[in-house]
Each structure stands twice: as C-alpha cells, then as structure tokens.
Design a protein around this motif. Structure first.
Motif: not given
Length: 62
Positions: A46-55, A3-11
């Motif tokens: 957005a699904a990969h990023r875990g958030r909406g737009d770049a804002g 989960a940590l690696y996934d969170a880092v990748d999402c960032e």
C-alpha cells in the motif's frame, strides 16, 4: 518533473499487475479480492501504491 513520474508509476504499476492477472485468467474483469491477491503476490504494498486495497482502484472517488 520527478513527482509526475512517481505519480504515473503509482497509477500504472498496479493497473499493469491487474491487467496481467486478467490475461492470465482469460477474463475481461477481476474482482477486488483477486486484484488484491495479485498485488500482494508481486509485493505491491500500500505504501508503494499510495492507497489502501485494490477497491480504491475500482471505485476511486478522487
């Protein structure tokens, strides 16, 4: 630990795409519109990023 690696990748992934866009433009900053366009161009959903737009990358309140 996974989960940590996934969170880092999402960032890091969207930040690296934005950094590459800045380098390509020869700029020290990009607008939210330019960042969204770059993220869309590489298929960064957005699904990969875990958030909406770049804002949310620029003005995140988390």
């Amino acid at each position: 630990m996974l989960a940590l690696y996934d969170a880092v990748d999402c960032e890091l992934h969207p930040l690296s795409v934005i950094g590459l866009g800045m380098f390509h433009r020869g700029a020290q900053a990009v607008s939210t519109k330019e960042a969204d366009r770059d993220l869309t161009a590489v298929g960064n959903t957005a699904a990969h990023r875990g958030r909406g737009d770049a804002g949310t990358l620029f003005g995140r309140s988390e």
